[in-house]
Design a protein around this motif. Structure first.
Motif, PDB file in Angstrom:
ATOM      1  N   LYS A   1      -8.110   0.750  -0.813  1.00  0.00           N
ATOM      2  CA  LYS A   1      -8.633   0.353   0.479  1.00  0.00           C
ATOM      3  C   LYS A   1      -8.197  -1.142   0.991  1.00  0.00           C
ATOM      4  O   LYS A   1      -8.157  -1.384   2.151  1.00  0.00           O
TER       5      LYS A   1
ATOM      6  N   GLY B   1       2.658  -6.864   8.842  1.00  0.00           N
ATOM      7  CA  GLY B   1       1.458  -7.382   8.061  1.00  0.00           C
ATOM      8  C   GLY B   1       2.311  -8.048   6.550  1.00  0.00           C
ATOM      9  O   GLY B   1       3.141  -8.685   7.040  1.00  0.00           O
TER      10      GLY B   1
ATOM     11  N   SER C   1       7.257   1.298  18.437  1.00  0.00           N
ATOM     12  CA  SER C   1       7.136   1.624  17.034  1.00  0.00           C
ATOM     13  C   SER C   1       8.245   2.711  16.650  1.00  0.00           C
ATOM     14  O   SER C   1       8.441   3.742  17.404  1.00  0.00           O
TER      15      SER C   1
ATOM     16  N   HIS D   1       0.718  -1.013  -0.052  1.00  0.00           N
ATOM     17  CA  HIS D   1       0.073   0.005   0.039  1.00  0.00           C
ATOM     18  C   HIS D   1       0.883   1.296   0.129  1.00  0.00           C
ATOM     19  O   HIS D   1       0.364   2.425  -0.411  1.00  0.00           O
TER      20      HIS D   1
ATOM     21  N   ARG E   1      -4.926  -2.026   2.452  1.00  0.00           N
ATOM     22  CA  ARG E   1      -4.712  -1.209   3.911  1.00  0.00           C
ATOM     23  C   ARG E   1      -4.716  -2.450   4.846  1.00  0.00           C
ATOM     24  O   ARG E   1      -5.696  -2.891   4.879  1.00  0.00           O
ATOM     25  N   GLU E   2      -3.882  -2.239   5.746  1.00  0.00           N
ATOM     26  CA  GLU E   2      -3.812  -3.098   6.998  1.00  0.00           C
ATOM     27  C   GLU E   2      -3.841  -2.333   8.197  1.00  0.00           C
ATOM     28  O   GLU E   2      -3.415  -1.093   8.274  1.00  0.00           O
ATOM     29  N   PHE E   3      -4.246  -2.946   9.406  1.00  0.00           N
ATOM     30  CA  PHE E   3      -4.132  -2.457  10.558  1.00  0.00           C
ATOM     31  C   PHE E   3      -2.744  -1.893  10.974  1.00  0.00           C
ATOM     32  O   PHE E   3      -2.716  -0.857  11.779  1.00  0.00           O
ATOM     33  N   ASN E   4      -1.870  -2.747  10.918  1.00  0.00           N
ATOM     34  CA  ASN E   4      -0.584  -2.687  11.355  1.00  0.00           C
ATOM     35  C   ASN E   4       0.296  -3.327  10.318  1.00  0.00           C
ATOM     36  O   ASN E   4       0.657  -4.403  10.403  1.00  0.00           O
ATOM     37  N   PRO E   5       0.691  -2.560   9.466  1.00  0.00           N
ATOM     38  CA  PRO E   5       1.422  -2.918   8.226  1.00  0.00           C
ATOM     39  C   PRO E   5       2.717  -3.408   8.357  1.00  0.00           C
ATOM     40  O   PRO E   5       3.441  -4.290   7.459  1.00  0.00           O
TER      41      PRO E   5
END
Length: 874
Positions: free
Chosen positions: A651, A661, A776, A622, A654-658
């Motif tokens: 869309k 991922g 992070s 993404h 897309r990932e919550f925590n790329p």
């Protein structure tokens, strides 16, 4: 002959131990041994001072000690100075002119004149009263409130001689009133009491607490120095000063300092009278009317220059001097280590080694590797005014001035017009790379030391400040607002200082990089000494050229994703990502294949046979997609698709925590055609280069983000199939190596299994630190400063390798990997590859190389040399 408790200064035929004789005492003894004009004297050891504190000086000032004092000369005046083992531990103030009495005043008058003799007497009473008896210095200052405290030899308008005599009598009366006894008229009694006072003062509670706060052990002792006085007050050219004979900015020959006629000790530096300059050139530049020392006593300056050469050779470093002139005769009171900026330190160290004063090994160990930054990047002139409007993390060193711009496209346009631009973003993303290439500096409001902006800027050698939380970004108003409320609109000129993590208004003067001369010499010595390789993280041919210029041992990390953001490739890349089938993806990849192959051809040609480690595609897909509606419309038109379909597909990706991922090897497993295309580009490029060059390419292919042996086996099989196909098609034989990027804790733990299918491990410590800590790396900058300030972390673990946690994983993986594969090559390619402390760890851990951004390669080369030297010393 060396006495265990005290020694005549000029009798020290071997270097003395500073722990016993104090740093200044040991240095003065060495200077005397070199034949420098040091006033004769005697050193009293720390042991004897401790005994004096317990027993009193009078007990010990008998016999041989008295004889040695007498050997200094009949009716001489003496100075008493403290000599702690380390200067920063402090110590009592010096007492000068010990030995003046009413009976000795006529002889002193004959030597220096009546006005000078009276001044010296007043100084002794004042110093003795305050140091020995604890009198209030203000009481003596009040005596001279309407006069000049530090007199000069009388001339018209000076204090009359009668007034001077009155001041001495007033000082004696003040002393008697406060102590209940007359000022002592026995020189030996004066010295004995002064020694007692210094021993007592060193062992006082306040003095002990103060020196312990500077790192002194509780039992630290104090040595004392008793010397004949060089008066500095009297007939002819007399006075005191400080001189340095190297330029503190460049390390080249230069003369700076101050000289104060008719003065003693530190008078020239105390601002009580305007001192005079050392050279005529400096005086003329300062438009000072008073003559310089060079004009007053040219022989003295000539001697100081010569003595500096002798001191450098004998003391092993560049020194200036505290000096006194008495009727034109030069005396050295101490050698003072010459101050030096980072560039000067390199020049001084290499000059000393060339002249034989120190070894090359010592020269290498004297330079803090991080200070080489000042050689590699433009820096703000230290003399310039700094109008700071915000601060952040010093993500990429150097400084640059440009106009504020808020988009990468504008930065590119400004570059085309020859106008330097500072790219200001909340935080950068891969699509900003083209703008970063065009900008002269980058500023982000968010981000940490391993954020996208920080990593890319370091690779480009671009000054960068990230996490500038006190700078407010107002995109609607097209301006930034500094911490003091000042607004700077788009187009305003600012300066980014990535070395100090500051943003400045305006354009301060700069100092340009310097990569030749002493710097080049030091680097060549480092390369001769280091045993560990230093490679560069280089993603483009431009990066590779920079790396080659910095004399690296190859490329340790080529991040192939950065190649896809070029304007002529991004659309094809996006078409591949949005494809509905493997067949459609292969069609788009076929467009990208020759472009990527050409990049690898150029990369291999630039590196000329050196190792090139290529990481297969790593980031989530993404990141390559457009964000704005306008860009999505352009992409839909290029693909002949409805905009709605492009938006929906984006869309869906897309990932919550790329970052945890579908990236890295997971792309290679689920979309194998991507890695197959990259492998083909690599092998075809190697075939092209190897058929035309004598220096054969052995590409190293690295699989990112592995966590299971099966992942390695599957990708390895597909890469091998592509390699076999290319060799058959082109009728060439190719050699290559396959390895993994160890950046997940599980990969480190299962290193033994994975080593069976790998030629090398390269530790990606950015992600490994992130996953080990659960931090992070892009967001940690928001609170990391608080964590470090409050002692939660000793250092930012993204900046300096966490030896205890992440380091243990590295050691475990190295041990398990080499237990299964003795020939396994170990490297580190995270941002820690440019950190000196982390490099030393890698050397001790048996790593073969580290890899860092090109502009940090010289730092890594020096740190690797130091690691080799220190490991041998251990």
């Amino acid at each position: 002959m060396t006495d265990p408790l005290h020694i005549r200064l000029h009798d020290a035929d071997t270097p003395l131990d500073p722990a016993r004789w104090g740093a200044r005492g040991a240095r003065l003894a060495r200077m005397a041994g070199l034949g420098l004009p040091v006033p004769r004297g005697m050193l009293i050891s720390t042991d004897l001072v401790q005994r004096i504190h317990a027993d009193g000086a009078a007990v010990h000032f008998e016999g041989e000690l008295t004889d040695r004092l007498a050997a200094l000369g009949d009716e001489v005046l003496l100075s008493l100075r403290a000599s702690p083992p380390r200067p920063e531990w402090g110590g009592p103030e010096a007492l000068l002119n010990i030995g003046i009495t009413d009976a000795r005043l006529p002889a002193l008058t004959a030597r220096v004149g009546r006005p000078g003799a009276l001044e010296l007497y007043f100084r002794l009473i004042e110093g003795y009263g305050t140091m020995v008896e604890g009198l209030d210095p203000e009481d003596f200052e009040n005596l001279t409130a309407d006069q000049v405290k530090y007199w000069s030899v009388p001339s018209e308008g000076d204090l009359p001689e009668s007034a001077r005599e009155t001041l001495v009598e007033q000082a004696k009366a003040l002393y008697a009133d406060e102590t209940g006894a007359p000022f002592p008229q026995d020189p030996k009694a004066q010295l004995t009491a002064a020694v007692d006072a210094m021993a007592r003062g060193w062992n006082g509670t306040s003095a002990r607490i103060l020196r312990e706060s500077h790192g002194a052990p509780p039992e630290a002792g104090l040595a004392l120095i008793v010397q004949r006085m060089a008066l500095g007050i009297g007939a002819g050219v007399s006075g005191a000063g400080v001189v340095h004979l190297v330029d503190e900015r460049t390390g080249g020959p230069a003369v700076t300092g101050r000289f104060l006629p008719q003065a003693q000790g530190y008078d020239a530096m105390m601002g009580l009278r305007t001192p005079q300059l050392i050279t005529r050139e400096a005086r003329e530049a300062a438009r000072q009317s008073a003559p310089s020392l060079e004009e007053m006593a040219p022989d003295a300056l000539t001697d100081l220059r010569g003595h500096a050469v002798t001191a450098a050779e004998g003391l092993g470093d560049a020194h200036g001097f505290e000096f006194t002139l008495e009727d034109g005769a030069l005396w050295l009171l101490d050698a003072v280590l010459s101050p030096r900026a980072a560039r000067a330190a390199v020049r001084i160290a290499t000059d000393l080694a060339r002249n034989g004063a120190i070894t090359r090994e010592q020269a290498l160990l004297r330079i803090e590797p991080r200070t080489l930054i000042e050689h590699l990047h433009p820096q703000i002139d230290p003399r310039a005014t700094r109008d700071v409007i915000g601060t952040g993390l010093p993500a990429s060193p150097g400084a640059a001035t440009g106009r504020i711009t808020f988009s990468p496209e504008e930065a590119m346009q400004m570059e085309a017009q020859g106008d330097p631009a500072v790219l200001v973003r909340t935080e950068t993303s891969p699509e900003d790379i083209r703008g970063m290439h065009s900008a002269c500096a980058v500023l982000t409001v968010r981000g940490g030391m391993t954020s996208h902006a920080a990593v890319i800027a370091r690779g480009l050698g671009l000054p960068c400040v990230v996490g500038a939380g006190d700078v407010r970004l107002d995109l609607k108003g097209r301006q930034i607002v500094g911490r003091d409320g000042r607004a700077f609109v788009e187009g305003a000129v600012i300066t980014v200082d990535g070395t100090r993590g500051e943003v400045l208004a305006g354009s301060p003067d700069m100092i340009q990089p310097e990569l030749d001369g002493a710097f080049e010499t030091l680097m060549s010595w480092a390369d001769q000494m280091r045993e560990m390789g230093v490679r560069a993280n280089a993603d483009t041919p431009q990066d590779a050229r920079v790396a080659r210029d910095f004399k690296v041992d190859g490329i340790g990390l080529c991040r192939t994703e950065h190649m896809f953001f070029h304007e002529d490739r991004i659309t094809a890349m996006r078409e591949m990502i949005l494809a509905d089938s493997a067949e459609d993806r292969r069609r788009a990849l076929a467009t990208l294949l020759p472009m990527q192959r050409d990049d690898f051809v150029e990369l291999f040609q630039i590196m000329r046979g050196q190792p090139v480690t290529i990481r297969l595609l790593d980031p989530p897909l993404h990141e390559f997609l457009p964000h704005s509606r306008e860009e999505m419309g352009d992409l839909a038109e290029a693909m002949d698709l409805p905009v709605s379909q492009v938006v929906e597909r984006a869309k869906a990706l897309r990932e919550f925590n790329p970052m945890l991922g579908k990236r890295g090897v997971r792309l290679g497993i689920t979309m194998p055609e991507i890695y197959e295309m990259q492998a083909r580009a690599i092998f075809e490029a190697a075939a092209i280069v190897n058929t035309s060059n004598l220096e054969q390419v052995v590409p190293e292919i690295m699989i990112p983000l592995v966590s299971a042996q099966k992942e390695v086996e599957m990708v390895r099989a597909r890469v091998r199939a592509v390699a076999d196909a290319v060799m058959a098609e082109r009728e060439v034989a190719l050699t290559y190596r396959l390895g993994i990027m160890v950046e997940t804790p599980r990969a480190a733990l299962r290193a033994g299994d994975m080593a069976e299918n790998c030629a090398f491990f390269s530790f990606g410590t950015n992600d490994l630190t992130q996953m080990t800590y659960g931090l992070s790396r892009d967001d940690a900058g928001r609170f990391m400063r608080d964590y470090v300030n409050q002692g939660v972390f000793a250092e930012d673990p993204f900046h300096s390798l966490d030896i205890e946690g992440v380091g243990e994983l590295l050691l475990l993986a190295a041990k398990r990997g080499r237990a299964r594969n003795a020939d396994l090559v170990l490297g580190l390619c995270g941002e820690h590859g440019g950190d000196p402390g982390s490099i030393h760890f890698c050397k001790l851990a048996g790593f073969d190389y580290v890899s860092c951004s090109p502009f940090r390669a010289p730092i890594a080369r020096l740190a690797a040399a130091q690691a080799s030297l220190l490991s041998k010393a251990d």
